[in-house]
Write a protein that holds these residues in place. Structure first.
Motif, short mmCIF file in Angstrom:
data_model
loop_
_atom_site.label_atom_id
_atom_site.label_comp_id
_atom_site.label_asym_id
_atom_site.label_seq_id
_atom_site.Cartn_x
_atom_site.Cartn_y
_atom_site.Cartn_z
N ALA A 103 44.48 17.67 8.40
CA ALA A 103 43.96 19.03 8.21
C ALA A 103 44.41 19.62 6.87
CB ALA A 103 44.41 19.92 9.37
N GLY A 104 44.35 18.79 5.83
CA GLY A 104 44.67 19.27 4.49
C GLY A 104 46.15 19.32 4.16
N VAL A 105 46.98 18.86 5.08
CA VAL A 105 48.44 18.85 4.86
C VAL A 105 48.90 17.42 4.67
CG1 VAL A 105 50.69 19.36 5.91
CG2 VAL A 105 48.77 20.95 6.21
N ALA A 106 49.70 17.18 3.60
CA ALA A 106 50.26 15.85 3.35
C ALA A 106 51.59 15.71 4.09
CB ALA A 106 50.47 15.63 1.86
N TRP A 107 51.78 14.57 4.75
CA TRP A 107 53.01 14.31 5.50
C TRP A 107 53.77 13.18 4.80
CZ3 TRP A 107 54.48 16.96 10.05
CH2 TRP A 107 53.54 17.89 10.50
N ILE A 108 54.99 13.46 4.34
CA ILE A 108 55.77 12.53 3.53
C ILE A 108 57.08 12.18 4.24
CG2 ILE A 108 56.91 12.14 1.30
CD1 ILE A 108 53.90 12.41 1.03
N ASP A 109 57.34 10.89 4.34
CA ASP A 109 58.55 10.37 4.99
C ASP A 109 59.55 9.95 3.93
OD1 ASP A 109 60.49 8.85 6.25
OD2 ASP A 109 59.11 7.30 6.98
N ASP A 110 60.62 10.74 3.77
CA ASP A 110 61.73 10.34 2.90
C ASP A 110 63.02 10.34 3.71
OD1 ASP A 110 62.93 9.43 0.61
OD2 ASP A 110 63.13 11.38 -0.33
N SER A 111 62.96 9.63 4.84
CA SER A 111 64.12 9.54 5.72
C SER A 111 65.33 8.96 4.99
CB SER A 111 63.79 8.68 6.95
OG SER A 111 64.88 8.62 7.85
N LYS A 112 65.06 8.18 3.92
CA LYS A 112 66.16 7.58 3.15
C LYS A 112 66.98 8.64 2.40
CE LYS A 112 68.46 4.11 1.30
NZ LYS A 112 69.47 4.86 0.56
N ALA A 113 66.47 9.88 2.30
CA ALA A 113 67.23 10.95 1.64
C ALA A 113 68.36 11.38 2.57
CB ALA A 113 66.31 12.12 1.31
N THR A 114 69.43 10.61 2.59
CA THR A 114 70.53 10.82 3.54
C THR A 114 71.64 11.71 2.99
OG1 THR A 114 71.57 8.77 2.81
CG2 THR A 114 70.11 8.62 4.71
N ASN A 115 71.47 12.22 1.76
CA ASN A 115 72.46 13.16 1.21
C ASN A 115 71.73 14.24 0.42
OD1 ASN A 115 71.98 12.09 -1.46
ND2 ASN A 115 73.33 10.39 -0.95
N THR A 116 72.46 15.25 -0.01
CA THR A 116 71.83 16.41 -0.65
C THR A 116 71.21 16.05 -2.00
OG1 THR A 116 73.97 17.06 -1.60
CG2 THR A 116 73.34 18.06 0.50
N HIS A 117 71.83 15.15 -2.72
CA HIS A 117 71.32 14.76 -4.05
C HIS A 117 69.95 14.11 -3.92
CE1 HIS A 117 71.34 12.41 -7.90
NE2 HIS A 117 71.87 13.52 -8.34
N ALA A 118 69.81 13.19 -2.95
CA ALA A 118 68.52 12.52 -2.73
C ALA A 118 67.47 13.52 -2.24
CB ALA A 118 68.68 11.40 -1.71
N ALA A 119 67.88 14.42 -1.36
CA ALA A 119 66.92 15.40 -0.84
C ALA A 119 66.45 16.35 -1.95
CB ALA A 119 67.57 16.20 0.29
N GLN A 120 67.34 16.72 -2.85
CA GLN A 120 66.94 17.61 -3.93
C GLN A 120 65.90 16.96 -4.84
OE1 GLN A 120 70.10 19.90 -5.65
NE2 GLN A 120 69.00 20.31 -7.54
N ALA A 121 66.09 15.67 -5.12
CA ALA A 121 65.11 14.94 -5.94
C ALA A 121 63.77 14.89 -5.23
CB ALA A 121 65.62 13.53 -6.21
N SER A 122 63.79 14.69 -3.93
CA SER A 122 62.56 14.62 -3.15
C SER A 122 61.85 15.98 -3.10
CB SER A 122 62.89 14.14 -1.73
OG SER A 122 61.74 13.75 -1.04
N LEU A 123 62.62 17.03 -2.85
CA LEU A 123 62.05 18.37 -2.79
C LEU A 123 61.45 18.80 -4.13
CD1 LEU A 123 64.88 19.96 -0.63
CD2 LEU A 123 62.46 20.01 -0.01
N ALA A 124 62.01 18.30 -5.23
CA ALA A 124 61.52 18.66 -6.56
C ALA A 124 60.14 18.07 -6.85
CB ALA A 124 62.51 18.20 -7.63
N ALA A 125 59.71 17.11 -6.03
CA ALA A 125 58.44 16.42 -6.29
C ALA A 125 57.24 17.10 -5.64
CB ALA A 125 58.53 14.97 -5.81
N TYR A 126 57.46 18.13 -4.79
CA TYR A 126 56.35 18.74 -4.04
C TYR A 126 56.46 20.27 -4.06
CZ TYR A 126 56.17 13.96 -2.35
OH TYR A 126 56.11 12.60 -2.29
#
Length: 475
Positions: A337-360
């Motif tokens: 329904a027009g929403v993209a669903w992205i799996d970054d379960s490997k982002a197991t710490n804040t540094h990885a999550a910040q990089a992932s969040l910066a992409a969307y």
């Protein structure tokens, strides 16, 4: 393997800590060289006993249920990466004047006279992706290689096996580097440094120092992240071979002795005839899958190590085009329904999550799990402007909720007070209710998974399964 190596180990009494994959690999190899090996492990379940039974015919003794007492007469302890330096077994070894080393150190000592050079990758995040990108580039150059170390086949098995290699792409964790005092590689990269595993290392300084060991004795290139001064500081502090160069990578325009990005092109100003005036095109941003900023940085680091080994530019492009990321690393699951669903379960710490969040942008963020002592203020403050909403799961979700309240009070938050595996389906349903067409729902937990799942793979699979069920339901 030469007779000299056999005689080096013949009759030595070696204690191997841990019955895991790397421990069993080291035990088998050392027993094959004539060492008298005892494996110790605190577990005593059926799986432990089955592994012990497999090792018995090789003359390897296994002591279960006691991981603290040093076997009598031990003259070397070989540890698995996860064992903390504070373990009682190592205190007993220190008291007895016995060295403790890891499987990487054993592999380094067991290399034959014609052993291939190692290109090493470490850092808080991106190690596996960068190492596998590097192996893909080396393969595209026609070189016989393998991605090993913290991934793939146990490193001792590769070093002692019969497969001939030209060069090895080696992922090294801070744990492995801590226990590898004599490691001296061809070239190495530290991708980034952020607080992680501090419960193991004891402090950020100790963690950084262990990462920095990868640069010791480098012969050609120490690759660092120009956006992360701490990595450059480690290069400055390293004792390297004469002629070894510091090579930076940047998402901006590179200076001399750097790789970077110009108008959507990955370029090299380090390994060119005139690096002060010329830049060599390597690949396009679109050759990198996915082309998120932190993944471009991974590609540049891999390219720098490959170029340090003399790989031609076309192989960098071909290797990056051929590379496919592992599952659960910013993996696109579906559009619903027009929403993209992205799996970054490997982002197991804040540094990885910040990089992932910066992409969307904008994002409905699914986060939470085991915090491992992390704080979330910096992550939330940096990402607040991108958030449509947040759905929190897991044991330490309260820490993220409090950070959101402080730094993003206007962002709606759904706090799922449950840690059963079915919580992921509920999280996906709540995220779907918050998301609007054009949004991205991003699983980037910023936490470890073991409160709810076996590992981050199982967490990612639960997310993907719930998203696929949602897609089927909505047609």
């Amino acid at each position: 393997m030469g007779s000299r190596q056999v005689s080096d180990w013949q009759g030595r009494k070696i204690t191997v800590a841990g019955l895991g994959v790397s421990g069993v690999s080291a035990a088998r190899a050392l027993a094959g060289l004539g060492a008298r090996v005892t494996v110790v492990d605190g577990g005593d379940g059926d799986a432990h006993r089955a592994r012990a039974a497999e090792l018995a015919p090789l003359g390897i003794a296994v002591r279960l249920g006691d991981a603290e007492t040093l076997p009598e007469g031990t003259d070397l302890v070989v540890t698995s990466p996860g064992w903390k330096p504070s373990s009682p077994l190592f205190a007993a070894a220190a008291a007895a004047g016995v060295d403790v080393v890891g499987d990487v150190e054993i592999a380094w000592r067991l290399r034959g006279p014609d052993a291939p050079p190692w290109l090493a990758v470490t850092g808080t995040n991106g190690k596996t992706t960068t190492t596998r990108m590097l192996a893909s580039i080396l393969t595209a150059a026609g070189l016989r290689t393998a991605a090993i170390g913290n991934i793939g086949t146990p490193i001792v098995d590769v070093v002692t096996g019969d497969e001939p290699y030209d060069v090895l792409a080696v992922e090294l964790s801070s744990y492995q580097l801590h226990w590898a005092p004599s490691l001296r590689v061809h070239s190495a990269a530290v991708l980034n440094l952020a607080p992680d595993h501090l419960d193991w290392h004891g402090s950020m300084e100790a963690y950084a120092a262990d990462k920095g060991r990868v640069y010791e004795g480098n012969t050609v290139a120490c690759v660092y992240n120009a956006a992360d001064k701490a990595t450059e500081d480690l290069v400055r502090e390293a004792d390297v071979e004469e002629g070894c160069r510091a090579i930076g990578f940047t998402l901006g325009t590179p200076g001399p002795s750097q790789l970077g990005v110009v108008d959507g092109i990955l370029v090299d100003r380090a390994f060119t005839p005139d690096r002060h005036k010329q830049a060599q095109e390597l690949a396009e941003v679109g050759d990198v899958d996915p082309p998120a900023p932190h993944n471009i940085a991974n590609a540049l680091a891999a390219a720098a190590l490959a170029r340090a080994f003399g790989v031609p530019p076309a192989a960098v492009r071909d290797g990056l085009r051929a590379f496919r990321p592992d599952a659960h690393r910013i993996e696109h699951v579906a559009d619903v329904a027009g929403v993209a669903w992205i799996d970054d379960s490997k982002a197991t710490n804040t540094h990885a999550a910040q990089a992932s969040l910066a992409a969307y942008d904008p994002i409905v963020w699914i986060a939470g799990g085991l915090a491992k002592g992390a704080a979330f203020d910096e992550l939330v403050a940096a990402s607040a402007g991108r958030l449509r909403g947040a759905v929190l799961i897991g044991a330490d979700r309260e820490l993220i909720r409090e950070a959101l309240a402080r730094h993003a009070p206007e962002v709606p938050v759904v706090d799922l007070d449950r840690t059963d595996t079915g919580a992921m389906s509920a999280a996906v349903a709540e995220a779907a209710a918050l998301a609007r067409p054009g949004d991205t729902v991003l699983l980037a937990p910023a936490c470890a998974s073991m409160d709810m799942f076996t590992d981050y793979n199982k967490r990612g699979e639960a997310f993907a399964e719930a998203v696929r069920a949602l897609a089927a339901e909505r047609g």
